[in-house]
Enzyme design. Structure first.
Site, PDB file in Angstrom:
ATOM      1  N   ARG A 155      -7.274  -7.107   3.815  1.00  0.00           N
ATOM      2  CA  ARG A 155      -7.868  -7.315   2.508  1.00  0.00           C
ATOM      3  C   ARG A 155      -8.909  -8.486   2.528  1.00  0.00           C
ATOM      4  O   ARG A 155      -8.626  -9.766   2.959  1.00  0.00           O
ATOM      5  CB  ARG A 155      -6.471  -7.883   1.732  1.00  0.00           C
ATOM      6  CG  ARG A 155      -5.472  -7.144   1.461  1.00  0.00           C
ATOM      7  CD  ARG A 155      -4.377  -7.582   0.664  1.00  0.00           C
ATOM      8  NE  ARG A 155      -3.694  -6.489  -0.072  1.00  0.00           N
ATOM      9  CZ  ARG A 155      -2.433  -5.995   0.309  1.00  0.00           C
ATOM     10  NH1 ARG A 155      -1.956  -6.224   1.388  1.00  0.00           N
ATOM     11  NH2 ARG A 155      -1.800  -4.998  -0.722  1.00  0.00           N
ATOM     12  N   ARG A 197     -11.041  -3.187   4.267  1.00  0.00           N
ATOM     13  CA  ARG A 197     -11.425  -2.953   3.004  1.00  0.00           C
ATOM     14  C   ARG A 197     -12.477  -3.887   2.316  1.00  0.00           C
ATOM     15  O   ARG A 197     -12.343  -5.186   2.590  1.00  0.00           O
ATOM     16  CB  ARG A 197      -9.777  -3.100   2.127  1.00  0.00           C
ATOM     17  CG  ARG A 197     -10.304  -3.000   0.647  1.00  0.00           C
ATOM     18  CD  ARG A 197      -9.084  -2.811  -0.212  1.00  0.00           C
ATOM     19  NE  ARG A 197      -8.620  -4.237  -0.679  1.00  0.00           N
ATOM     20  CZ  ARG A 197      -7.607  -4.436  -1.069  1.00  0.00           C
ATOM     21  NH1 ARG A 197      -6.458  -3.474  -1.400  1.00  0.00           N
ATOM     22  NH2 ARG A 197      -6.994  -5.703  -1.234  1.00  0.00           N
ATOM     23  N   ASN A 209       0.549   0.115  -4.935  1.00  0.00           N
ATOM     24  CA  ASN A 209       0.583  -0.923  -5.651  1.00  0.00           C
ATOM     25  C   ASN A 209      -0.089  -0.821  -7.159  1.00  0.00           C
ATOM     26  O   ASN A 209       0.377  -0.782  -7.981  1.00  0.00           O
ATOM     27  CB  ASN A 209       0.139  -2.305  -4.999  1.00  0.00           C
ATOM     28  CG  ASN A 209       1.011  -2.361  -3.880  1.00  0.00           C
ATOM     29  OD1 ASN A 209       1.983  -1.735  -3.377  1.00  0.00           O
ATOM     30  ND2 ASN A 209       0.246  -3.246  -2.947  1.00  0.00           N
ATOM     31  N   ASP A 210      -1.502  -0.544  -6.949  1.00  0.00           N
ATOM     32  CA  ASP A 210      -2.203  -0.372  -8.225  1.00  0.00           C
ATOM     33  C   ASP A 210      -2.066   1.241  -8.816  1.00  0.00           C
ATOM     34  O   ASP A 210      -2.019   1.459  -9.888  1.00  0.00           O
ATOM     35  CB  ASP A 210      -3.639  -0.423  -7.802  1.00  0.00           C
ATOM     36  CG  ASP A 210      -4.054  -1.880  -7.805  1.00  0.00           C
ATOM     37  OD1 ASP A 210      -3.677  -2.597  -8.743  1.00  0.00           O
ATOM     38  OD2 ASP A 210      -4.821  -2.287  -7.053  1.00  0.00           O
ATOM     39  N   ARG A 243       1.187  -4.946 -12.922  1.00  0.00           N
ATOM     40  CA  ARG A 243       2.075  -5.169 -11.819  1.00  0.00           C
ATOM     41  C   ARG A 243       2.212  -6.753 -11.600  1.00  0.00           C
ATOM     42  O   ARG A 243       3.132  -7.375 -11.081  1.00  0.00           O
ATOM     43  CB  ARG A 243       1.276  -4.647 -10.492  1.00  0.00           C
ATOM     44  CG  ARG A 243       0.177  -5.463 -10.145  1.00  0.00           C
ATOM     45  CD  ARG A 243      -0.727  -4.643  -9.160  1.00  0.00           C
ATOM     46  NE  ARG A 243      -0.438  -5.307  -7.993  1.00  0.00           N
ATOM     47  CZ  ARG A 243      -1.247  -5.162  -6.843  1.00  0.00           C
ATOM     48  NH1 ARG A 243      -2.202  -4.094  -6.883  1.00  0.00           N
ATOM     49  NH2 ARG A 243      -1.222  -5.653  -5.676  1.00  0.00           N
ATOM     50  N   CYS A 259      -1.132   2.437   2.341  1.00  0.00           N
ATOM     51  CA  CYS A 259      -1.148   0.914   2.800  1.00  0.00           C
ATOM     52  C   CYS A 259      -0.625   0.081   1.437  1.00  0.00           C
ATOM     53  O   CYS A 259      -0.358  -1.089   1.763  1.00  0.00           O
ATOM     54  CB  CYS A 259      -2.439   0.421   2.956  1.00  0.00           C
ATOM     55  SG  CYS A 259      -3.649   0.520   1.642  1.00  0.00           S
TER      56      CYS A 259
HETATM   57  C1  PEP Z   1      -2.417  -1.367  -3.523  1.00  0.00           C
HETATM   58  O1  PEP Z   1      -2.812  -1.673  -4.645  1.00  0.00           O
HETATM   59  O2  PEP Z   1      -1.501  -0.591  -3.276  1.00  0.00           O
HETATM   60  C2  PEP Z   1      -3.093  -2.106  -2.303  1.00  0.00           C
HETATM   61  C3  PEP Z   1      -2.735  -1.948  -1.150  1.00  0.00           C
HETATM   62  O3  PEP Z   1      -3.997  -3.007  -2.534  1.00  0.00           O
HETATM   63  P1  PEP Z   1      -3.739  -4.465  -3.351  1.00  0.00           P
HETATM   64  O4  PEP Z   1      -2.423  -4.766  -3.342  1.00  0.00           O
HETATM   65  O5  PEP Z   1      -4.462  -5.525  -2.515  1.00  0.00           O
HETATM   66  O6  PEP Z   1      -4.242  -4.329  -4.697  1.00  0.00           O
HETATM   67 MG    MG Z   2      -5.149  -2.458  -4.939  1.00  0.00          MG
END
Ligand code: PEP
Ligand code: MG
Length: 541
Positions: free
Chosen positions: A293, A329, A450-451, A461, A498
């Site tokens: 990240r 990324r 996550n997103d 979130r 990821c």
């Molecule tokens: C996600 O969104 O799952 C991700 C890995 O990126 P971040 O949590 O940094 O937004």
């Molecule tokens: Mg993300």
């Protein structure tokens, strides 16, 4: 409870009695009744003794820490034979009337001061090495022997400084960890501690009254807690025991492939937020970095990090991973990740706002600076680039066009580059829906669950009130994952996960049955995941 902090060398916990270690003060006399030639002969004889000691230290370090770390003592041998160093000792001896031990300590101090004044942190750390070998020659001249650890029971050693030779000589079964007032992250002593898995802190302003007291050395927070209360102590003991269990697991998994009982192989990578995290990636034996990240490099800064600054960080990570894959990324700033100097406007819906690739495509110079740094770091390892928050083919094409522009510019400037793979994050429902088309544009997909969960379920979130509704096991999310994997495979793209869901062991079998190629999780989750994979049989119903 008394607390002090320092710089952590290894993210591990040690608990036990502190032992404040004072090196025996030895008086080195300056004036000699011998001739210069006799003093030089004494120096030469002591140098031979130390050469023999260094060979034994090399063997011990080879045994305890491996070849790369043992090479420290080859460097010490080279220093001991260095012509400039010998010349400096000879000059002092020749002035007449001085003992060889005085001359070697004086020359050692002068060399150490010269190293310490250098700009480069690595060279600065060599000051300790030259002092170490000079001290050993002086010890040999005075007939002094190393007394080793002063205690019978295992202790956390507290000292002003420790040299590499002292560290290797210590009986590791008596050394729970160490704390020093001086020392740096790059010192050879620190390198030894890391490879030998010894929890350690440097730069701690300790107190002699600590001697004999119980303490917790927390390498994660960089703090030492002296005389901890019972509740704190038992919580830390639990964490330390977890570490021990992880170590035991590591011993059974280290170097083994991540393959199911029926032979299906999957890559287990780790997610990182900074170069410092690489240590735990390696410690947990992850096969690569599936998500770096990079935005934390920007968030930790007061201004845009320069190309060279970023290059240094990415290169360090690429080199440390020694050929294993590192997926960087590109900047995913905005929404919950804000840096003032970007001057981003406040937004009604920041998660749906000006963020990530949207910023990069509209602030080309910021984007190009990062891409150039990543491309250059690619010459030092196996580096891949991954674009976040993609919703359209055009975004991928534009990002790739800018990437190629950077590559051409660097080539024209004669700078080495190397980034074999370009991928995107699949973290929006739009990207899932057009995954078949997107797969034609890139080498890999990495599912940001996550997103993806946030956008699929329309649940912020960040909003803790909605935690009960935020369900990454929702069939909609799982179907999106399956669709993405299948679409990627149809077009020759490999597909990983990821987001946090990758570490959910209740879903590992499901993901493997869907055909996922890679799972990238936090370093601490790597070993449990590998254990789960190795216990699965996908041929069984
Ligand atoms: C996600 O969104 O799952 C991700 C890995 O990126 P971040 O949590 O940094 O937004
Ligand atoms: Mg993300």
């Amino acid at each position: 409870m008394q607390t002090a902090s320092g710089k952590s060398i290894l993210e591990r916990i040690a608990i036990g009695p502190l032992c404040v270690y004072k090196k025996a003060e030895v008086h080195i006399s300056r004036t000699s009744a011998l001739t210069s030639a006799q003093e030089w002969d004494r120096f030469e004889a002591a140098r031979q003794t130390v050469r023999g000691q260094l060979e034994r230290l090399y063997e011990k370090a080879l045994d305890e820490a491996g070849g790369e770390t043992a090479a420290i003592f080859e460097i010490h041998q080279m220093m001991l034979d260095d012509e400039d160093y010998l010349e400096a000792v000879r000059d002092i001896v020749k002035t007449g009337g001085t003992t060889a031990e005085y001359a070697v300590m004086e020359a050692g101090e002068n060399f150490a001061a010269a190293f310490a004044a250098m700009d480069d942190a690595y060279m600065q750390a060599r000051a300790v090495d030259v002092k170490d070998i000079s001290g050993q020659v002086a010890d040999a001249l005075c007939g002094r022997r190393d007394s080793g650890l002063p205690e019978e029971q295992p202790v956390i050693l507290v000292a002003d400084d420790l040299t590499p030779s002292e560290t290797v000589r210590m009986d590791k079964s008596k050394l729970l960890g160490f704390i020093t007032r001086r020392g740096s992250f790059n010192s050879h002593t620190a390198i030894l501690a890391r490879t030998m898995n010894i929890p350690a802190l440097v730069g701690v302003d300790f107190d002699d009254s600590w001697n004999g007291r119980t303490a917790v050395l927390d390498g994660c927070s960089g703090c030492v807690y002296v005389n901890p209360g019972p509740e704190f102590l038992s919580a830390m003991e639990e964490r330390r025991d977890d570490e021990c269990r992880r170590d035991a697991l590591l011993q059974t998994l280290k170097g083994k492939p991540d393959v199911t009982l029926d032979g299906r192989e999957v890559q287990v990578y780790a997610n990182i937020g900074s170069a410092a995290d690489v240590e735990s990636v390696l410690r947990n034996d992850a096969q690569g970095i599936g998500l770096f990240r990079s935005e934390f490099l920007y968030l930790d800064a007061q201004d845009y990090p320069s190309e060279d600054r970023q290059f240094a960080v990415y290169k360090h990570v690429a080199e440390a991973m020694a050929g294993k894959k590192v997926i960087i990324r590109t900047l995913d700033i905005g929404a919950d990740k804000q840096a003032d100097y970007f001057g981003l406007d406040e937004e009604e819906n920041p998660a749906l706002g000006y963020r990530a690739i949207r910023i990069c495509l509209t602030r080309r110079e910021v984007f190009k600076t990062q891409l150039r740094a990543i491309l250059r770091a690619g010459a030092f390892g196996t580096v891949s680039i991954m674009f976040p928050m993609i919703i359209s083919l055009q975004e991928v094409r534009d990002a790739r066009e800018i990437l190629e522009e950077c590559r051409t510019e660097l080539r024209e400037q004669g700078k080495a580059t190397g980034v074999p793979e370009v991928g995107i994050m699949i973290e929006t429902p739009a990207a899932v829906a057009i995954a078949d088309e997107l797969a034609g544009e890139v080498d890999f997909f990495s599912l940001g669950t996550n997103d993806l969960t946030q956008y699929t379920l329309a649940i912020d979130r960040q909003n803790a009130k909605l935690d009960a509704f935020y369900d990454p096991h929702h069939p909609a999310v799982l179907r999106m994952i399956r669709h993405t994997i299948e679409a990627g495979h149809r077009h020759g793209c490999w597909v990983g996960i990821c987001g946090e869901l990758g570490a959910d062991l209740t879903l590992t079998e499901t993901f493997l049955r869907m055909g996922v190629d890679e799972l990238s999780v936090s370093p601490a989750a790597v070993l449990p995941l590998r254990k789960t994979i190795r216990g699965l049989d996908l041929k069984k119903d």
